[in-house]
Each structure stands twice: as C-alpha cells, then as structure tokens.
Design a protein around this motif. Sequence first.
Motif, mmCIF file in Angstrom:
data_model
loop_
_atom_site.group_PDB
_atom_site.id
_atom_site.type_symbol
_atom_site.label_atom_id
_atom_site.label_comp_id
_atom_site.label_asym_id
_atom_site.label_seq_id
_atom_site.Cartn_x
_atom_site.Cartn_y
_atom_site.Cartn_z
ATOM 1 N N ARG A 114 9.199 -4.480 6.614
ATOM 2 C CA ARG A 114 7.806 -4.144 6.983
ATOM 3 C C ARG A 114 7.076 -5.406 6.929
ATOM 4 O O ARG A 114 7.102 -6.245 6.100
ATOM 5 N N ALA A 116 3.271 -7.130 7.211
ATOM 6 C CA ALA A 116 1.917 -6.704 7.192
ATOM 7 C C ALA A 116 0.770 -7.742 7.137
ATOM 8 O O ALA A 116 1.365 -8.863 6.538
ATOM 9 N N ASP A 118 -3.574 -9.118 7.049
ATOM 10 C CA ASP A 118 -4.946 -8.772 7.112
ATOM 11 C C ASP A 118 -5.958 -10.167 7.152
ATOM 12 O O ASP A 118 -5.073 -11.261 6.959
ATOM 13 N N SER A 137 -0.109 -3.055 9.752
ATOM 14 C CA SER A 137 1.246 -2.988 9.141
ATOM 15 C C SER A 137 2.093 -2.331 9.848
ATOM 16 O O SER A 137 1.825 -1.344 10.379
ATOM 17 N N ASP A 138 3.284 -2.788 10.173
ATOM 18 C CA ASP A 138 4.338 -2.656 10.915
ATOM 19 C C ASP A 138 5.715 -2.153 10.273
ATOM 20 O O ASP A 138 6.078 -3.175 9.723
ATOM 21 N N HIS B 55 0.232 -1.904 -4.059
ATOM 22 C CA HIS B 55 1.112 -1.502 -2.985
ATOM 23 C C HIS B 55 2.298 -0.538 -3.638
ATOM 24 O O HIS B 55 2.684 0.276 -3.516
ATOM 25 N N CYS B 74 0.706 2.768 4.772
ATOM 26 C CA CYS B 74 2.119 2.288 4.536
ATOM 27 C C CYS B 74 2.917 3.499 4.658
ATOM 28 O O CYS B 74 2.393 4.516 4.118
#
Lengths: 388, 77
Positions: A114, A116, A118, A137-138, B55, B74
């Motif tokens: 993942r 991410a 910002d 977020s990918d 998270h 997420c």
Amino acid sequence: MAAIENGSVTSSSRRADRSLLAAALLLPGVLPLAQQAHAEAAPEQAVVAAKVLDYQDRQPGLERTHVQAPAVYLLLPIRGEWSLEASLVQDSVSGASPRYHTSISSASRQTERRSAGDVKLTHYAARQSWYAGAAVSDEHDFHSRALSGGASFSSEDNNRTLNLGAAFTEDRIGATGDPTLDARRRTMQVMGGVTQNVSPRDIVQGSLTLSRGTGFYDDPYKFPDHRPDQRNQLVAAARWNHHVESHGATLRSGYRYYADSFGIRAHTVDAEWVQPVGSRWRITPGVRYYTQQAARFYVDPVYDAVLGEPFPPGWTPGTISSPDQRLSAFGALSASLKLDVTLDAAWAMDLKLERYEQRADWRLGGKGSPGLAPFSARWVQLGVSYRF
Amino acid sequence: MNVRLRVIAGLTLAASLTACAQWQVQPPAAWERGLLAKPEMRIEGDPLQERFDQHIHMSKENASGGSGIGGGGCGCN
C-alpha cells in the motif's frame, strides 16, 4: 517526536505577546519562548522526519499479519505566512486475514503493498488560519482519494481556538480473484472543535465529527458478507493535557465516543505520562482501553443446520450479515512505552513499543461476542527527525 | 442520520460549549502560558506516530476518527 513539536514554535503569538513577554521573562518558571499551543500560528522551522514501523499480529497458534512500513514527513514554512506539510508511507503486508470469523484458509494468505501520501497547505493570518489538503492511498484492490479544507479562529486573548473542517473521500474497491468487482464508496465529513487554555497548566479540546457515507461496505474477502450501503457516523472526542509541576511531567489523556448507523457504539480512553529525564531524554508510558458493542448485523459463529459453515441460520442470498470479528462485541487493552532523545538543536530520535490485545470478555458492561479467539498485536516504531 | 444520533450530537455540542464557558472564567494571562508552550502540552502529537497508531487501530476496530478528517480510506477495513 520532540523536534517536530518544537518545529511549531510560533511567530505571530510572540509578536502579540512581546510586551507582556518581556515582563514575564523576569518571572521564575517562565520559558524564554512562551509561545501559543494553537494551530493558527505559522511554524518558524522546517522539519524532516522519517519513521519505520514493524507490526505483527497473532491469534492462538497462528502468526497472522506482518507489516513493515517506512514513512517520511515534511513540514516547510513558507515566507512566514504559509506552511506545507506532506507525508508518504509504504506498507508491505504479508500473512492472512480470516475468511470468516477467526477461520483462515491457505487461500487467504497474501503479500501486498500500500502506498499512501497526503499534503496540506496552510495560510496564516492574524488569529486565524486556513488550510486545504489532499490524500491518496493505493493498493492493487483499493484506491482512495480525499480532499479536505478548514479554518481555525483564535479568541483575542489567544486562549481559545475554534476549528472547523470538511472533507470528501471517494474509495474504489476491487478484489483479487474477482475482476468484475469495481465498486465505489463516497464519504462526506464535517467537524468542529474548540481548544481552550483553561489554566496555566491545562489545555482541553472538545470536537465533534459527523460522517455520511454511501456505497459499497461489504468485505469482498469474507463470505458471506453483505452490509448496508450507507453508514452515518458520529465521533465526540475530548482531550486534556495537564502539566504536573512537582514532577516536571505532563499527563496527556483523551476520551472518544463513537456511534454509527450499523448499530455500533464504542468508547475509547487513553492516557500517557511524558516524563523528562535530564535535559535530553523523555520517557513516555501509555495505556489505552477500547470497548465496542456489536453491529446489529454481526452474526456469531453459529451456522445454519442445512447449509452448514459458514452460513448463519436462515441465510439467503442478499441477507445483511457479516462474520467480521471487527464488527463483534469486544474490549481491547494496549500498553506502550516511548523513548525520545534530543541529540542536538537539530536532531532527535525516538523509539516506541506497543502491545495490544482484544478479548470478548473485556467488553465494558457485558459479555462480548462468543466463540472468537483472542487477538493480539505488537508494533515497534523507530524515528529520526531533523529541523532547520 | 437517525434521531438518536442527532440528539447525542446536540447534547455533546451543548456540553462542550457549556464546559468552555465555565473554563473561560480565568484563562491564563500571556505571562502564565510558559508551561502550556512545552512541546508535550500540544494537543497534536508526533504526526507520523499518530498516522501509524490510528491506521493500526482503524484496521482492527470498528470505530475511527476524532483526531482529524480527510486522511483518506484504506482497504484494511
């Protein structure tokens, strides 16, 4: 981490308080940089920080998910009236998530990444600030995009700050093994909060966040799992920081109430004690307790007499139900220990260890959901920061 | 949003405003804010640590939020 927090030393509040500060410096116990703790003051120093996370969770007899995640953070003051904040993180996840309840099949083992990030741009003016932010977020099966904006306004005496904000998030959900799944979820959030200096040793904050989400909430990796296509959430949070002069320490504490239209109600309390040791070290033990009641459509591990496992009694296609342990009733306790060291005027390092455990019996005010294995996790964070 | 949640939201907001009104009685003067300026007295903490902790908790518990908005979603939850 100390350097990041120190990086927020302010200029506007010092201008406002300069005449009083000159007198105040003659008093014992007053720091040379008597600045505000509020968010509407522009930072004077840039900060670059990096941190790495190592996370492992388990259930009895099973090492479940392992995560390693490096992250970087940047805070950059711009011409005294602006600041730019940005962060990037990349998670490498390996292991398995339960297919239903706590049962894990070999097919659910996976390795994925993942990424991410910002960014947030803030403009500062007299006793107020405005910001705009974006986040992405990918993962290979999940993509999220968020935009946010907000403002802070301080009272004339700089003892109270009103914070307002709004955000919009769009998630796109897919699934490994199901190329036909291309679902969306949209969430709108608004929040308001007040931060108040209530005494020379106490700061409190209260906030309220409302969210309304519509779209796909099912977990495509659990079966059978079908959830409502709308979720409204309410979060009321309070924080209180109290300086204990006799120990030179600070008690940081918080409470959060959570309610949503899935039927979940949750309470969270946390506290940490920040104890300076000498002029360079700080040691911070912390505790956290969380409790939630089950979603109204969570199903216990009791299965249909005809269909068998994993179908709940009376299940038919389209039934709103989920075996997700995270929607069950449980309580969770965690304990942490953090060490900070300031190496010099620019460099600082920190290390934080945390141990976490969930048990059904730890739910506040009643028994939790039956038939679920305890869940535990431990994680370590190692960080370094540089300010200039 | 159902009626019960709206009532809770209203009561929470009213309680917060009432509490702040009470605390306004004796806010510290500028020369009394030295201790409040300590880094550990800031409401916001270490930004990367907070991102990681939030998270992790978000991926293992149903509740989330309360410390900011707009962080993005997420697939872990």
